[in-house]
Design a protein around this motif. Sequence first.
Motif, PDB file in Angstrom:
ATOM      1  N   ALA A   4       0.580  -1.219   0.174  1.00 50.43           N
ATOM      2  CA  ALA A   4      -0.035  -0.267  -0.316  1.00 50.43           C
ATOM      3  C   ALA A   4       0.481   0.979   0.092  1.00 50.43           C
ATOM      4  CB  ALA A   4      -0.779  -0.380   1.067  1.00 50.43           C
ATOM      5  N   VAL A   5       1.301   1.229   0.732  1.00 53.00           N
ATOM      6  CA  VAL A   5       2.978   2.567   1.338  1.00 53.00           C
ATOM      7  C   VAL A   5       3.881   2.629  -0.412  1.00 53.00           C
ATOM      8  CG1 VAL A   5       4.839   3.448   2.228  1.00 53.00           C
ATOM      9  CG2 VAL A   5       2.946   2.200   3.751  1.00 53.00           C
ATOM     10  N   ALA A   6       3.998   2.110  -1.409  1.00 50.46           N
ATOM     11  CA  ALA A   6       5.029   1.882  -2.407  1.00 50.46           C
ATOM     12  C   ALA A   6       3.808   2.204  -3.367  1.00 50.46           C
ATOM     13  CB  ALA A   6       4.876   0.351  -3.184  1.00 50.46           C
ATOM     14  N   VAL A   7       2.563   2.833  -3.294  1.00 50.93           N
ATOM     15  CA  VAL A   7       1.595   3.451  -4.686  1.00 50.93           C
ATOM     16  C   VAL A   7       0.975   4.239  -3.806  1.00 50.93           C
ATOM     17  CG1 VAL A   7       1.423   0.910  -5.881  1.00 50.93           C
ATOM     18  CG2 VAL A   7      -0.291   1.692  -4.351  1.00 50.93           C
ATOM     19  N   SER A   8       0.445   4.530  -2.347  1.00 51.44           N
ATOM     20  CA  SER A   8       0.080   6.195  -2.062  1.00 51.44           C
ATOM     21  C   SER A   8       1.277   6.228  -1.311  1.00 51.44           C
ATOM     22  CB  SER A   8      -1.645   5.434  -1.489  1.00 51.44           C
ATOM     23  OG  SER A   8      -0.798   4.604  -0.569  1.00 51.44           O
ATOM     24  N   GLY A   9       2.157   6.079  -0.439  1.00 58.48           N
ATOM     25  CA  GLY A   9       2.474   6.605   0.610  1.00 58.48           C
ATOM     26  C   GLY A   9       1.783   6.204   2.015  1.00 58.48           C
ATOM     27  N   PRO A  10       2.500   6.249   3.319  1.00 58.29           N
ATOM     28  CA  PRO A  10       1.639   6.104   4.745  1.00 58.29           C
ATOM     29  C   PRO A  10       0.574   6.679   4.743  1.00 58.29           C
ATOM     30  CG  PRO A  10       3.794   7.570   4.859  1.00 58.29           C
ATOM     31  CD  PRO A  10       3.548   6.864   2.982  1.00 58.29           C
ATOM     32  N   ILE A  11      -0.616   6.208   4.427  1.00 56.66           N
ATOM     33  CA  ILE A  11      -2.230   6.913   4.462  1.00 56.66           C
ATOM     34  C   ILE A  11      -1.870   5.937   6.247  1.00 56.66           C
ATOM     35  CG2 ILE A  11      -4.679   6.541   4.348  1.00 56.66           C
ATOM     36  CD1 ILE A  11      -3.510   6.429   0.984  1.00 56.66           C
ATOM     37  N   THR A  12      -2.398   6.305   7.170  1.00 57.25           N
ATOM     38  CA  THR A  12      -1.856   6.760   8.912  1.00 57.25           C
ATOM     39  C   THR A  12      -3.697   6.038   8.693  1.00 57.25           C
ATOM     40  OG1 THR A  12      -2.051   9.205   8.872  1.00 57.25           O
ATOM     41  CG2 THR A  12      -0.304   7.989   9.337  1.00 57.25           C
ATOM     42  N   PHE A  13      -3.996   5.154   9.626  1.00 58.76           N
ATOM     43  CA  PHE A  13      -4.549   4.979  10.446  1.00 58.76           C
ATOM     44  C   PHE A  13      -5.509   4.784  10.318  1.00 58.76           C
ATOM     45  CE2 PHE A  13      -3.109   8.815  13.708  1.00 58.76           C
ATOM     46  CZ  PHE A  13      -3.257   8.577  14.490  1.00 58.76           C
ATOM     47  N   VAL A  14      -6.166   3.948   8.921  1.00 62.83           N
ATOM     48  CA  VAL A  14      -6.831   3.200   8.079  1.00 62.83           C
ATOM     49  C   VAL A  14      -6.606   1.559   8.992  1.00 62.83           C
ATOM     50  CG1 VAL A  14      -7.178   2.440   5.729  1.00 62.83           C
ATOM     51  CG2 VAL A  14      -6.953   4.928   6.708  1.00 62.83           C
ATOM     52  N   ALA A  15      -4.738   1.089   8.859  1.00 58.78           N
ATOM     53  CA  ALA A  15      -4.874  -0.164   9.522  1.00 58.78           C
ATOM     54  C   ALA A  15      -5.176  -0.182  10.586  1.00 58.78           C
ATOM     55  CB  ALA A  15      -3.333  -0.441   9.608  1.00 58.78           C
ATOM     56  N   LEU A  16      -5.701   0.709  11.919  1.00 61.97           N
ATOM     57  CA  LEU A  16      -5.855   0.727  13.035  1.00 61.97           C
ATOM     58  C   LEU A  16      -7.298   1.047  13.405  1.00 61.97           C
ATOM     59  CD1 LEU A  16      -5.246   1.140  15.863  1.00 61.97           C
ATOM     60  CD2 LEU A  16      -5.077   3.956  15.453  1.00 61.97           C
TER      61      LEU A  16
END
Length: 344
Positions: free
Chosen positions: A262-274
């Motif tokens: 996910a990070v490779a294509v969008s950067g680190p989008i935070t809190f969704v995994a939480l």
Amino acid sequence: MRSGRRWVRAGTVLAVPYQVRTARVLTALALVLVALAAATLALGDLGLSPADALAALRGDAGTKTTFVLERIRGPRLLVGAGVGVALGLSGALFQTVTRNPLGSPDVIGLGAGAGAGVAVFTLLVPGSVPAPVGAVVGAVAAIGLVYLATGTGFSSPARLIVTGIGVAAMATAVTQYVVAVMLRDQGAELAAYVVGSLGSRSMEHVAQIAVALVVLVPCVAMLAHRLAVADMGDPLTDALGARSAQTRTLAIVLSVLLSAAAVAVSGPITFVALAAPHVARMLTRAPGPNLAAAAVTGAVLVVGADLLVQHVPFLEGLPVGVVTGGLGGLYLGYLLTTGWKRTR
């Protein structure tokens, strides 16, 4: 039947159990996702009308429709949905095997490491290394450092999380240093990437996240039966044949790989995994990891947040990670507050 469990059968060969409420929740979430996708394609200056959408389904799309679907809205929508699925599954796996409701790959430094990787490569070899490559290298380096620093690999959830917090803090410091010393334009571009953005996505990014999901989701499915008993404690998990240490390691590795994709294509989008696993459990009211519900919930959260940054005036133009971070912070505060009240 009283418990709400039913079975999907394929003759005498296959029998898959499912919860009636979970099936209904998944259906509702899927409909919400379809509605958000339709709004993403329809709203704005280049929005597609229902007639345009029907023409595209028939293969009779015009030049404008093709351009919007293949170059502008389509890739952004598909990447957002794929990233949401990956982050939702990643968080569900991590929280299940660490038995920590506030755990996620972000906590052990994966997102921060990815941002630091992009920052360092941008500073040292500007223009030579694509951002996704730098993100993956940074994420792998962060997780490798956590693995070595714990002294026990991924076998101790407590050491894993504490060490991860330290690695995340160091990676964040590296990123902030690079942003501070770089030129203004480069720093602004980098800052947008390291908080997570779906802008300027292409079909190449769609292919990257699609391949990752095609490879990793079946692996998650094969581990699902072990995860169903992973929250019962290691002795009972081992007694039931689920091999707790091996299951924990495999789940964390898959969680890291999904989050890195996910990070490779969008950067680190935070809190969704939480947040996605929490929302899934709240809606289904079912024990266990709720993998399918967490995956669809993640897609709804990312696509919904991206819709906000495209059309809400005071959010317009922001990276989607800013919205998920703000909403996630509020949700984390809610979780901590409610948890504190229960322990009083």
